[in-house]
Design a protein around this motif. Structure first.
Motif, PDB file in Angstrom:
ATOM      1  N   THR A 117       0.818  -1.216   0.000  1.00  0.00           N
ATOM      2  CA  THR A 117       0.000   0.000   0.000  1.00  0.00           C
ATOM      3  C   THR A 117       0.849   1.262   0.000  1.00  0.00           C
ATOM      4  OG1 THR A 117      -0.126  -0.104   2.420  1.00  0.00           O
ATOM      5  CG2 THR A 117      -1.910  -1.154   1.169  1.00  0.00           C
ATOM      6  N   ALA A 118       2.165   1.130   0.238  1.00  0.00           N
ATOM      7  CA  ALA A 118       3.032   2.310   0.263  1.00  0.00           C
ATOM      8  C   ALA A 118       3.797   2.462  -1.046  1.00  0.00           C
ATOM      9  CB  ALA A 118       4.003   2.232   1.437  1.00  0.00           C
ATOM     10  N   CYS A 119       4.643   1.458  -1.396  1.00  0.00           N
ATOM     11  CA  CYS A 119       5.469   1.573  -2.608  1.00  0.00           C
ATOM     12  C   CYS A 119       4.777   1.023  -3.852  1.00  0.00           C
ATOM     13  CB  CYS A 119       6.802   0.864  -2.403  1.00  0.00           C
ATOM     14  SG  CYS A 119       6.668  -0.942  -2.227  1.00  0.00           S
ATOM     15  N   GLN A 120       3.583   0.411  -3.683  1.00  0.00           N
ATOM     16  CA  GLN A 120       2.784  -0.138  -4.787  1.00  0.00           C
ATOM     17  C   GLN A 120       3.477  -1.298  -5.501  1.00  0.00           C
ATOM     18  OE1 GLN A 120      -0.450   0.996  -5.299  1.00  0.00           O
ATOM     19  NE2 GLN A 120       0.073   2.105  -3.402  1.00  0.00           N
ATOM     20  N   GLY A 121       4.498  -1.866  -4.861  1.00  0.00           N
ATOM     21  CA  GLY A 121       5.191  -3.011  -5.452  1.00  0.00           C
ATOM     22  C   GLY A 121       4.383  -4.290  -5.332  1.00  0.00           C
ATOM     23  N   ARG A 122       4.524  -5.162  -6.332  1.00  0.00           N
ATOM     24  CA  ARG A 122       3.862  -6.471  -6.298  1.00  0.00           C
ATOM     25  C   ARG A 122       4.747  -7.417  -5.498  1.00  0.00           C
ATOM     26  NH1 ARG A 122       3.537 -11.120  -9.953  1.00  0.00           N
ATOM     27  NH2 ARG A 122       1.447 -12.071  -9.856  1.00  0.00           N
ATOM     28  N   LEU A 123       4.275  -7.826  -4.333  1.00  0.00           N
ATOM     29  CA  LEU A 123       5.077  -8.606  -3.403  1.00  0.00           C
ATOM     30  C   LEU A 123       4.732 -10.081  -3.485  1.00  0.00           C
ATOM     31  CD1 LEU A 123       4.788  -6.320  -0.219  1.00  0.00           C
ATOM     32  CD2 LEU A 123       6.427  -6.142  -2.101  1.00  0.00           C
ATOM     33  N   LYS A 124       5.757 -10.904  -3.564  1.00  0.00           N
ATOM     34  CA  LYS A 124       5.561 -12.341  -3.447  1.00  0.00           C
ATOM     35  C   LYS A 124       5.672 -12.699  -1.975  1.00  0.00           C
ATOM     36  CE  LYS A 124       7.078 -16.840  -5.141  1.00  0.00           C
ATOM     37  NZ  LYS A 124       8.028 -17.578  -6.011  1.00  0.00           N
ATOM     38  N   MET A 125       4.653 -13.374  -1.460  1.00  0.00           N
ATOM     39  CA  MET A 125       4.599 -13.630  -0.023  1.00  0.00           C
ATOM     40  C   MET A 125       5.455 -14.829   0.367  1.00  0.00           C
ATOM     41  SD  MET A 125       2.833 -11.175   0.992  1.00  0.00           S
ATOM     42  CE  MET A 125       2.703 -11.653   2.717  1.00  0.00           C
ATOM     43  N   GLN A 126       6.219 -14.661   1.432  1.00  0.00           N
ATOM     44  CA  GLN A 126       7.001 -15.746   1.996  1.00  0.00           C
ATOM     45  C   GLN A 126       6.057 -16.717   2.703  1.00  0.00           C
ATOM     46  OE1 GLN A 126      10.178 -16.409   1.856  1.00  0.00           O
ATOM     47  NE2 GLN A 126      11.274 -14.524   1.371  1.00  0.00           N
ATOM     48  N   GLY A 127       6.370 -18.014   2.567  1.00  0.00           N
ATOM     49  CA  GLY A 127       5.485 -19.011   3.142  1.00  0.00           C
ATOM     50  C   GLY A 127       5.767 -19.350   4.586  1.00  0.00           C
ATOM     51  N   CYS A 128       6.714 -18.666   5.226  1.00  0.00           N
ATOM     52  CA  CYS A 128       7.042 -19.007   6.605  1.00  0.00           C
ATOM     53  C   CYS A 128       7.267 -17.731   7.414  1.00  0.00           C
ATOM     54  CB  CYS A 128       8.285 -19.901   6.665  1.00  0.00           C
ATOM     55  SG  CYS A 128       9.705 -19.199   5.813  1.00  0.00           S
ATOM     56  N   ASN A 129       7.095 -17.861   8.687  1.00  0.00           N
ATOM     57  CA  ASN A 129       7.230 -16.707   9.585  1.00  0.00           C
ATOM     58  C   ASN A 129       8.633 -16.715  10.183  1.00  0.00           C
ATOM     59  OD1 ASN A 129       6.746 -14.515  11.180  1.00  0.00           O
ATOM     60  ND2 ASN A 129       5.525 -15.619  12.692  1.00  0.00           N
ATOM     61  N   GLN A 130       9.616 -16.226   9.405  1.00  0.00           N
ATOM     62  CA  GLN A 130      10.983 -16.199   9.881  1.00  0.00           C
ATOM     63  C   GLN A 130      11.476 -14.754   9.908  1.00  0.00           C
ATOM     64  OE1 GLN A 130      12.229 -18.699   6.473  1.00  0.00           O
ATOM     65  NE2 GLN A 130      13.855 -17.195   6.171  1.00  0.00           N
TER      66      GLN A 130
END
Length: 434
Positions: free
Chosen positions: A70-83
């Motif tokens: 919502t800030a830089c408008q970049g298309r982000l690929k989500m990481q599958g783990c909480n690290q």
């Protein structure tokens, strides 16, 4: 390796005259070759590019593979783990010309990411491929960690050193950069031989050496047969040369071969039925899958009706030869949840596999291919896909399900197979005499 020959000494000296990789090239790589990543942590989205964090609009949003920051408008690929820490490694290339040599400089770049922190980068030139106008190539590279199972575990502190001629057989040599830095500098002879700044997903060093010494590759590139060229340069069997007259017929009729491996199987079937391999009617089918399957069924029917007894005796004889060649791989088994991948240990298994999945693994006698190792991927002992692995290159050549189509589990099977190729390598090493 200490340079000994005149060429090795010349290349080692010329390497020191090349301009260092500039900060401008590093900036280009940081913007061009890496993905933008995000992570969901403690109920919030975190952009690992601009450090912005926000709460998802709905619960379904948190399950999406890609989201927009919502800030830089970049298309982000989500990481599958909480690290906490994340790392991405990519390769790029810089093409240069030096004293009559075509130089392909391979850069390994690291992107280091952490929540609420701007990403940092590290770049290192790890290889230089020096190619002369005759297509002969010598490589300089930094050292790798010999105790690592990863073939590109670079020792970044080591200098670039000349490598032996057989370095071309190393998987490190075949590293394909994600992008090539513009502008591209190439030898005039490469432009003459058809190179127009398009690599068609082929590593530059492989494409250039082929264009300089292989007329088959030059012809395929000039005729814009990119898929055929890529298959030709990566195929361990080199069947394109054997089928060159048929290829020329396809080129003459502007027939685009979309699935080259199936087309080669189709040619073998045409040979078996003694069809005219100079006829465009046979060589350029409107529906390759349909014509291929028709011939497979026809051949299978003939084999069963006319030569069943002979086939049984041949299977017994073929089994002896097959065991001698592939016995060291028997017992290999990889599992992931319900999926099991095992080596086909009996020639009769090839027949059953071909019958179940309705493809040509038996009719085209894959058990006689010395460079191929065949696996069967199954669920509850039901065949899903048959996998062919090249023993010389340790690459998956084919992975086909029923009627040569992909099964719903294709991606899982490919991933499981890829992660266990090292087990095949270890058995090859054990089988070699000391």
């Amino acid at each position: 390796m200490i340079p000994k020959t005149i060429i090795e000494k010349e290349i080692s000296t010329l390497s020191t005259t090349l301009k260092p990789i500039s900060a401008q090239m590093h900036t280009w790589a940081e913007k061009s070759i890496f993905l933008k990543w995000g992570v969901l942590s403690r109920g919030k989205f975190h952009c690992l590019e601009c450090t912005h964090s926000w709460k998802p609009e709905s619960q379904s949003k948190s399950c999406e593979k890609y989201i927009k920051c919502t800030a830089c408008q970049g298309r982000l690929k989500m990481q599958g783990c909480n690290q906490v820490h994340f790392k991405e490694i990519e390769y790029s290339a810089v093409l240069d010309v030096c004293q009559g040599y075509q130089v392909v400089r391979i850069i390994c770049s690291h992107k280091l990411m952490k929540k609420n922190t701007v990403p940092t980068y590290f770049h290192k030139e790890v290889m230089q491929h020096w190619i002369n106008p005759q297509g002969e190539v010598r490589t300089m590279s930094v050292s790798t960690n010999v105790f690592s199972n990863v073939y590109d575990a670079w020792q970044y502190y080591s200098p670039l050193e000349i490598r032996p001629k057989d370095f071309q057989n190393s998987p490190k040599y075949r590293i394909n950069p994600y992008k090539v830095y513009p502008p591209i500098k190439v030898l005039p002879i490469l432009k003459r031989n058809g190179f127009k700044k398009q690599f068609n997903d082929i590593a530059p060093q492989i494409l250039f050496t082929a264009l300089l010494k292989d007329s088959y590759a030059e012809t395929l590139l000039k005729m814009a047969q990119s898929s055929l060229l890529k298959y030709y340069l990566h195929s361990p069997h080199q069947q394109i040369r054997r089928n060159w007259q048929a290829v020329k017929t396809c080129l003459k009729n502007k027939y685009v071969i979309k699935d080259v491996s199936m087309w080669e199987d189709y040619l073998e079937l045409l040979r078996w039925f003694k069809k005219d391999l100079n006829s465009a009617t046979y060589l350029c089918p409107a529906d390759l899958n349909e014509e291929h399957d028709k011939l497979v069924q026809k051949k299978r029917k003939l084999q069963r009706t006319r030569y069943l007894e002979k086939m049984r005796s041949e299977i017994q004889l073929a089994q002896i030869s097959y065991e001698q060649e592939k016995k060291q791989f028997f017992g290999l088994c990889f599992t992931n949840a319900d999926i099991t991948i095992t080596v086909l240990e009996n020639v009769s298994d090839f027949m059953q596999e071909g019958d179940s999945l309705k493809h040509c693994v038996f009719t085209n006698e894959y058990f006689k291919k010395k460079d191929s190792l065949l696996f069967s991927a199954r669920i509850n002992n039901t065949p899903l896909e048959t996998i062919e692995v090249s023993l010389s290159k340790l690459q998956i050549t084919q992975c086909r399900g029923i009627k040569n189509n992909k099964s719903p589990h294709h991606k899982i099977i490919m991933d499981l197979m890829q992660r266990n190729l090292y087990q095949i390598r270890s058995r090859i090493k054990k089988a070699k005499p000391v």
